[in-house]
Design an enzyme around this catalytic site. Structure first.
Site, PDB file in Angstrom:
ATOM      1  N   ARG A 227       0.844  -1.196   0.000  1.00 37.17           N
ATOM      2  CA  ARG A 227       0.000   0.000   0.000  1.00 37.17           C
ATOM      3  C   ARG A 227       0.873   1.237   0.000  1.00 37.17           C
ATOM      4  O   ARG A 227       1.863   1.304   0.741  1.00 37.17           O
ATOM      5  CB  ARG A 227      -0.921   0.027   1.227  1.00 37.17           C
ATOM      6  CG  ARG A 227      -2.148  -0.844   1.108  1.00 37.17           C
ATOM      7  CD  ARG A 227      -3.108  -0.341   0.019  1.00 37.17           C
ATOM      8  NE  ARG A 227      -4.267  -1.207  -0.130  1.00 37.17           N
ATOM      9  CZ  ARG A 227      -4.344  -2.255  -0.941  1.00 37.17           C
ATOM     10  NH1 ARG A 227      -3.333  -2.570  -1.704  1.00 37.17           N
ATOM     11  NH2 ARG A 227      -5.457  -2.968  -1.015  1.00 37.17           N
ATOM     12  N   GLU A 256      -3.913   7.683  -5.429  1.00 38.71           N
ATOM     13  CA  GLU A 256      -4.119   6.977  -6.703  1.00 38.71           C
ATOM     14  C   GLU A 256      -5.426   7.461  -7.321  1.00 38.71           C
ATOM     15  O   GLU A 256      -6.391   7.658  -6.585  1.00 38.71           O
ATOM     16  CB  GLU A 256      -4.186   5.464  -6.467  1.00 38.71           C
ATOM     17  CG  GLU A 256      -2.874   4.907  -5.915  1.00 38.71           C
ATOM     18  CD  GLU A 256      -2.913   3.396  -5.667  1.00 38.71           C
ATOM     19  OE1 GLU A 256      -3.937   2.755  -5.982  1.00 38.71           O
ATOM     20  OE2 GLU A 256      -1.926   2.865  -5.159  1.00 38.71           O
ATOM     21  N   HIS A 274      -0.797   0.209  -9.722  1.00 37.79           N
ATOM     22  CA  HIS A 274      -1.526  -0.693  -8.824  1.00 37.79           C
ATOM     23  C   HIS A 274      -2.076  -1.908  -9.584  1.00 37.79           C
ATOM     24  O   HIS A 274      -3.286  -2.143  -9.643  1.00 37.79           O
ATOM     25  CB  HIS A 274      -2.666   0.069  -8.122  1.00 37.79           C
ATOM     26  CG  HIS A 274      -3.146  -0.631  -6.882  1.00 37.79           C
ATOM     27  ND1 HIS A 274      -3.678   0.036  -5.813  1.00 37.79           N
ATOM     28  CD2 HIS A 274      -3.173  -1.952  -6.529  1.00 37.79           C
ATOM     29  CE1 HIS A 274      -4.022  -0.822  -4.861  1.00 37.79           C
ATOM     30  NE2 HIS A 274      -3.721  -2.036  -5.288  1.00 37.79           N
TER      31      HIS A 274
HETATM   32  P1  NAD Z   1      -1.918 -10.869   5.312  1.00 35.72           P
HETATM   33  O1  NAD Z   1      -2.971 -10.345   6.225  1.00 35.72           O
HETATM   34  O2  NAD Z   1      -1.868 -12.332   5.041  1.00 35.72           O
HETATM   35  O3  NAD Z   1      -0.476 -10.428   5.849  1.00 35.72           O
HETATM   36  C1  NAD Z   1      -0.190  -9.158   6.342  1.00 35.72           C
HETATM   37  C2  NAD Z   1       0.819  -9.331   7.473  1.00 35.72           C
HETATM   38  O4  NAD Z   1       1.290  -8.039   7.859  1.00 35.72           O
HETATM   39  C3  NAD Z   1       0.237  -9.991   8.728  1.00 35.72           C
HETATM   40  O5  NAD Z   1       1.020 -11.097   9.083  1.00 35.72           O
HETATM   41  C4  NAD Z   1       0.273  -8.881   9.767  1.00 35.72           C
HETATM   42  O6  NAD Z   1       0.501  -9.357  11.074  1.00 35.72           O
HETATM   43  C5  NAD Z   1       1.445  -8.049   9.276  1.00 35.72           C
HETATM   44  N1  NAD Z   1       1.453  -6.663   9.720  1.00 35.72           N
HETATM   45  C6  NAD Z   1       0.415  -5.812   9.822  1.00 35.72           C
HETATM   46  N2  NAD Z   1       0.832  -4.594  10.230  1.00 35.72           N
HETATM   47  C7  NAD Z   1       2.181  -4.702  10.413  1.00 35.72           C
HETATM   48  C8  NAD Z   1       3.188  -3.790  10.813  1.00 35.72           C
HETATM   49  N3  NAD Z   1       2.906  -2.507  11.116  1.00 35.72           N
HETATM   50  N4  NAD Z   1       4.449  -4.239  10.883  1.00 35.72           N
HETATM   51  C9  NAD Z   1       4.756  -5.532  10.587  1.00 35.72           C
HETATM   52  N5  NAD Z   1       3.846  -6.441  10.187  1.00 35.72           N
HETATM   53  C10 NAD Z   1       2.578  -6.014  10.096  1.00 35.72           C
HETATM   54  O7  NAD Z   1      -2.083 -10.050   3.970  1.00 35.72           O
HETATM   55  P2  NAD Z   1      -1.523 -10.436   2.512  1.00 35.72           P
HETATM   56  O8  NAD Z   1      -2.556 -11.202   1.780  1.00 35.72           O
HETATM   57  O9  NAD Z   1      -0.159 -10.991   2.630  1.00 35.72           O
HETATM   58  O10 NAD Z   1      -1.465  -8.981   1.839  1.00 35.72           O
HETATM   59  C11 NAD Z   1      -0.547  -8.016   2.306  1.00 35.72           C
HETATM   60  C12 NAD Z   1      -0.911  -6.652   1.767  1.00 35.72           C
HETATM   61  O11 NAD Z   1      -0.702  -6.638   0.363  1.00 35.72           O
HETATM   62  C13 NAD Z   1      -2.398  -6.301   1.898  1.00 35.72           C
HETATM   63  O12 NAD Z   1      -2.681  -5.723   3.153  1.00 35.72           O
HETATM   64  C14 NAD Z   1      -2.645  -5.344   0.789  1.00 35.72           C
HETATM   65  O13 NAD Z   1      -2.541  -4.018   1.270  1.00 35.72           O
HETATM   66  C15 NAD Z   1      -1.495  -5.617  -0.199  1.00 35.72           C
HETATM   67  N6  NAD Z   1      -1.987  -6.056  -1.502  1.00 35.72           N
HETATM   68  C16 NAD Z   1      -1.637  -5.316  -2.590  1.00 35.72           C
HETATM   69  C17 NAD Z   1      -2.074  -5.702  -3.849  1.00 35.72           C
HETATM   70  C18 NAD Z   1      -1.693  -4.917  -5.080  1.00 35.72           C
HETATM   71  O14 NAD Z   1      -2.460  -4.883  -6.021  1.00 35.72           O
HETATM   72  N7  NAD Z   1      -0.511  -4.308  -5.125  1.00 35.72           N
HETATM   73  C19 NAD Z   1      -2.898  -6.829  -3.988  1.00 35.72           C
HETATM   74  C20 NAD Z   1      -3.205  -7.580  -2.868  1.00 35.72           C
HETATM   75  C21 NAD Z   1      -2.743  -7.180  -1.620  1.00 35.72           C
END
Ligand code: NAD
Length: 302
Positions: A227, A256, A274
């Site tokens: 993000r 965005e 994105h």
């Molecule tokens: P997930 O929930 O499986 O994993 C996120 C991890 O981050 C968790 O283990 C959580 O404990 C950890 N976390 C949260 N806040 C934290 C912090 N401040 N410091 C350290 N760790 C922290 O999620 P995921 O499926 O792996 O997705 C991760 C992120 O990817 C999503 O939140 C989303 O924002 C992003 N994403 C982006 C796209 C894109 O199009 N670029 C697509 C899908 C997801």
């Protein structure tokens, strides 16, 4: 049940919902103003990351019972306010894991070897062979912040490329043979590459700021496919111009569509609009899961 699809999902998902007797309207170019006008007539809405569902939309959505977010992050929805109004929020968390992990790995390569910059140079009719010496991923340290679904998928792939992977997460997560969990300061001090896989929350907003970057190795390369608001873009700009950060690859931005393009004036920055989850396979999976969720919700509600 009447559903408004506000962002693009697969035609197959729309067809499946219609076959299950849901009344589905698709308007994937709907503007915020149009949304306010029409949302009162719907029981459900489907969004991805484009449509913002904030208080004014929720206040206008008098009949809304469910919002399905096709994708992972729900930061484009005012979740607390929606839930206080009795609106259920559902998402499709696992559907985009491979797509985002693969884009991240692509960016690791493209930061190590200037694939994008040399293509631009060739297009300009140049042959700047000596300008484009890169580095190797094998033997380098990759720090992964956020060891959830995508962080783990990236770690596994990076380890297979010969990288040493250090992981950090704010919750306790199990270790795995392809990475070592460490404290954040150790990860920052040792990483040659940094990849972010955390949600945007109040605590992660601008987590990657000047102070954070100063703790990293000089010449670190940073990829953000999570993000945009997690990185303070002004601090990143300064760190690249000072040489503290050697390269950045950004799929996501604080605002965005991108309006301030100053980061892209720097040749060390590459990026995309994105598109982390934008593969044919992920789109199909997200659509199928959205349809499953809404069909099940409708059955429960009846
Ligand atoms: P997930 O929930 O499986 O994993 C996120 C991890 O981050 C968790 O283990 C959580 O404990 C950890 N976390 C949260 N806040 C934290 C912090 N401040 N410091 C350290 N760790 C922290 O999620 P995921 O499926 O792996 O997705 C991760 C992120 O990817 C999503 O939140 C989303 O924002 C992003 N994403 C982006 C796209 C894109 O199009 N670029 C697509 C899908 C997801």
């Amino acid at each position: 049940m009447k559903v408004l699809v506000c962002d693009s999902i697969s035609p197959r998902a729309v067809e499946r919902m219609r076959q299950a007797c849901l009344e589905v309207d698709v308007n994937d170019k709907i503007t915020p103003e149009e949304l306010l006008q029409v949302i009162g007539g719907y029981d459900g809405m489907v969004v991805r990351s484009r449509t913002k569902v904030r208080k004014p939309v929720l206040d206008a959505a008098k009949n809304l019972k469910v919002i399905v977010r096709g994708g992972v992050g729900v930061d484009n929805i005012d979740v607390d306010y929606a839930q206080a109004k009795g609106v259920k929020i559902l998402n499709t968390p696992g559907a985009s894991t491979h797509a985002v992990a693969e884009l991240t790995i692509g960016y690791l390569f493209a930061m190590a070897r200037p694939i994008v910059q040399s293509t631009i140079s060739l297009r300009e009719g140049l042959w700047e062979k000596s300008k484009f010496e890169g580095v190797e991923l094998a033997g380098k340290v990759l720090g992964v912040i956020g060891m959830g679904r995508i962080g783990n998928a990236v770690a596994q792939r990076a380890a297979a490329l010969g990288m040493l992977v250090l992981g950090y997460d704010s919750r306790t997560v199990g270790t795995a043979p392809y990475m070592h969990m460490v404290e954040l300061d150790e990860l920052l001090a040792k990483s040659d590459f940094l990849s972010l896989h955390i949600p945007l929350t109040e605590s992660s907003h601008h987590m990657i700021n000047a102070e954070f970057i100063a703790k990293m190795k000089k010449g670190v390369r940073i990829v953000d496919c999570a993000r945009g608001g997690v990185i303070d873009e002004d601090a990143l700009y300064d760190a690249i111009t000072s040489g503290q950060v050697a390269a950045a690859a950004l799929d996501v931005f604080e605002n965005e569509p991108l309006s301030d393009r100053k980061l892209f004036e720097l040749p060390q920055v590459i990026g995309s609009p994105h598109i982390g989850a934008a593969t044919k396979e992920a789109t199909a999976r997200i659509g199928d899961e959205v349809a499953d969720l809404l069909i099940a919700f409708n059955k429960e509600a009846c």
